[in-house]
Design a protein around this motif. Structure first.
Motif, PDB file in Angstrom:
ATOM      1  N   ARG A   1     -88.682  -7.322  49.820  1.00  0.00           N
ATOM      2  CA  ARG A   1     -88.508  -7.291  51.342  1.00  0.00           C
ATOM      3  C   ARG A   1     -89.791  -8.063  51.762  1.00  0.00           C
ATOM      4  O   ARG A   1     -89.695  -8.709  52.973  1.00  0.00           O
ATOM      5  CB  ARG A   1     -88.660  -5.814  51.710  1.00  0.00           C
ATOM      6  CG  ARG A   1     -87.150  -5.190  51.461  1.00  0.00           C
ATOM      7  CD  ARG A   1     -87.440  -3.667  51.619  1.00  0.00           C
ATOM      8  NE  ARG A   1     -86.255  -3.043  51.536  1.00  0.00           N
ATOM      9  CZ  ARG A   1     -86.180  -1.627  51.464  1.00  0.00           C
ATOM     10  NH1 ARG A   1     -87.295  -0.792  51.733  1.00  0.00           N
ATOM     11  NH2 ARG A   1     -84.928  -1.061  51.177  1.00  0.00           N
TER      12      ARG A   1
ATOM     13  N   ALA B   1     -81.114 -10.842  54.748  1.00  0.00           N
ATOM     14  CA  ALA B   1     -81.827  -9.682  54.245  1.00  0.00           C
ATOM     15  C   ALA B   1     -80.989  -8.289  54.492  1.00  0.00           C
ATOM     16  O   ALA B   1     -81.047  -7.333  53.646  1.00  0.00           O
ATOM     17  CB  ALA B   1     -83.388  -9.263  55.289  1.00  0.00           C
TER      18      ALA B   1
ATOM     19  N   PHE C   1     -80.558  -5.972  51.150  1.00  0.00           N
ATOM     20  CA  PHE C   1     -81.259  -4.680  51.232  1.00  0.00           C
ATOM     21  C   PHE C   1     -80.538  -3.607  52.064  1.00  0.00           C
ATOM     22  O   PHE C   1     -80.786  -2.519  51.842  1.00  0.00           O
ATOM     23  CB  PHE C   1     -82.628  -4.930  52.146  1.00  0.00           C
ATOM     24  CG  PHE C   1     -83.375  -5.826  51.484  1.00  0.00           C
ATOM     25  CD1 PHE C   1     -83.706  -5.872  50.267  1.00  0.00           C
ATOM     26  CD2 PHE C   1     -83.874  -7.086  52.208  1.00  0.00           C
ATOM     27  CE1 PHE C   1     -84.388  -6.743  49.491  1.00  0.00           C
ATOM     28  CE2 PHE C   1     -84.414  -8.139  51.598  1.00  0.00           C
ATOM     29  CZ  PHE C   1     -84.922  -7.916  50.245  1.00  0.00           C
TER      30      PHE C   1
END
Length: 519
Positions: free
Chosen positions: A65, A152, A156
């Motif tokens: 991240r 992202a 995630f």
């Protein structure tokens, strides 16, 4: 082709990762289109999403991240520099070479530096590919920002594969100082190779010279020695040739039709991610076909352009080969030795942790070392690839290298089994386990200490196991039949490791110019 479809894919991780990449890149491009951005910006955003999903390989989800969040810090300055200097060739070229050097040098900081360096280079590269102008910079920033946010979210939140299957950390770069550090040498080599490729590439084409630079750059990615780089260059050219042939049959007849082109680009994205872990040539085929499809969307695809792409690729591969051979070369032997030694040290640590675990320690755990060994063996295979390549003229070296790989693979299998047995709280406490663990540690030490290895191995083979050999691991000798039976599997794995380490002595115990390491 056979290797792609029969290669092991535990948990279907490659399949899931490739499918997720298609979803992530597709959603990123869709978001750019819905935002009303130009085709140039949409392609830039799609590439940014692909790179975010492909290059961010930190060992923990949290680190991934952070690296993903840092990508704009590396990419935005490169985009600004490339667009500002696009019409100033001397300054543009000098800045490109500076980006090349910094991008490779950043690999000394591990997976994060690796990802940020690639992202910066590719943002500079995409401006050359799309001929983006300074006025387009704001929408390029927007496209990249949106694409990274979408990628992202997919990685995630929507499909967190790494959360369910913890990522395996890439091995740390080989150490060293100054020019002895492999990443420093590679930065110099890559800059020289890209500089020569840039000069000759511009002679071939003032508009498409960047393919020569891109080829030279990517050949240095994930390589550490002269042999690895040469093999990678061969595979890149081979993949490009196959991709151009496929492009003539697939991309050219479409004439840039949006829907079928988008569908085939999705297939190429899947192919890039699915084949990358097992075949660089097939990955390059997918990359080349995708580039042809994007050229079709831009309305510039012709057979002559594909032939020019091949010529530029050959130029980049040639200068990469010359640079890695003549400029601060790192021999295959040096790299082989380093990675094999790291793998053997991991075997030794696993044996030590197993001894402590079986002695009753609640904190000792050999399982992480078993995982680390798998990662290191992947790096060993890459290091030995020049020796086991079918076109290698050194048949003796090829045979010995294959023997080393086979024995190390068997070691990994025994280590996995040992870690599994040690995880059982009822594995048993038997003095024979401690003695066997110590013998494994001693065998590894013998292989690592070349000047004393033969004598130590001979003395060890001749000497019986004495009580004094095991006093450092205070475990009781059990007479309980159930404890003895539970110790049998662990003993079997330890004896297997002893045998394999003894067999490794012959191919590893060689002179610098021996059939295995003299390359």
């Amino acid at each position: 082709m056979k290797r792609i479809f029969v290669a092991p894919d535990p948990g279907r991780l490659r399949l899931r990762n490739a499918t997720r990449a298609v979803v992530g890149v597709g959603l990123a491009v869709t978001a750019a289109e819905l935002a009303g951005l130009s085709l140039t910006a949409s392609i830039t955003g799609g590439l940014a999403a692909l790179l975010a999903l492909f290059t961010v390989i930190d060992g923990t989800v949290r680190a991934q991240r952070v690296t993903t969040a840092l990508l704009p810090a590396a990419g935005f300055p490169a985009l600004a520099l490339a667009t500002a200097l696009h019409d100033l060739p001397p300054y543009r070229d000098a800045a490109f070479l500076a980006v090349v050097f910094c991008g490779v040098y950043a690999r000394r900081w591990g997976a994060r530096g690796h990802a940020l360096g690639i992202f910066a280079f590719m943002q500079y590269f995409v401006v050359q590919f799309l001929h983006a102008a300074p006025a387009q910079l704001p929408e390029l920033y927007l496209a990249v920002g949106v694409a990274l946010a979408v990628a992202a979210a997919v990685r995630f939140l929507l499909w967190p594969i790494e959360r369910r299957t913890p990522p395996v950390a890439a091995p740390a770069p080989l150490p060293g100082r100054g020019l002895a550090r492999p990443t420093t040498r590679q930065a110099v080599q890559a800059t020289v190779a890209c500089g020569l490729a840039l000069a000759v590439g511009q002679i071939l084409s003032e508009e498409r010279w960047y393919w020569a630079v891109g080829t030279a750059w990517w050949i240095f990615v994930n390589t550490a020695s002269r042999g690895e780089t040469l093999v990678r260059g061969f595979r890149r050219v081979l993949g490009t040739v196959l991709g151009i042939l496929a492009g003539l049959a697939v991309a050219l007849p479409l004439h840039g039709a949006a829907a079928p082109t988008a569908a085939l680009v999705a297939v190429c994205v899947f192919g890039i991610f699915y084949t990358a872990p097992v075949s660089y040539s097939w990955m390059m085929l997918a990359v080349t076909v995708m580039a042809g499809l994007l050229y079709g969307l831009l309305g510039v695809l012709t057979p002559q352009l594909l032939v020019l792409r091949l010529a530029e690729t050959a130029v980049g591969a040639l200068f990469a080969a010359l640079a890695v051979t003549l400029v601060l070369p790192v021999t295959t032997h040096d790299t082989n030795e380093a990675w094999i030694q790291r793998a053997l040290r991991t075997v030794r640590r696993c044996a030590a942790e197993t001894a402590e675990r079986l002695a009753g320690s609640a904190t000792a755990d050999p399982a992480p070392h078993a995982v680390e060994l798998e990662v290191l063996l992947a790096r060993v295979r890459m290091s030995l690839a020049p020796l086991v390549h079918p076109l290698s003229p050194f048949r003796g070296r090829r045979a010995r290298a294959r023997q080393v790989l086979a024995l190390l693979d068997d070691c990994a299998r025994e280590v996995r089994g040992l870690a599994s047995v040690a995880a059982d709280p009822d594995a048993g406490h038997d003095a024979r386990l401690a003695a066997a663990c110590r013998r494994v540690e001693a065998a590894v030490e013998a292989l690592l200490t070349r000047e004393r290895a033969r004598d130590a191995a001979d003395r060890h083979a001749a000497a019986p196991v004495r009580p004094s050999d095991v006093v450092e691991v205070p475990v009781p000798v059990t007479t309980d039949a159930s404890d003895v039976s539970r110790a049998v599997p662990a003993l079997a794995h330890l004896h297997g490791l002893e045998r394999l380490l003894a067999e490794l002595d012959a191919p590893l115990r060689t002179a610098p110019r021996s059939p295995l390491v003299g390359s």
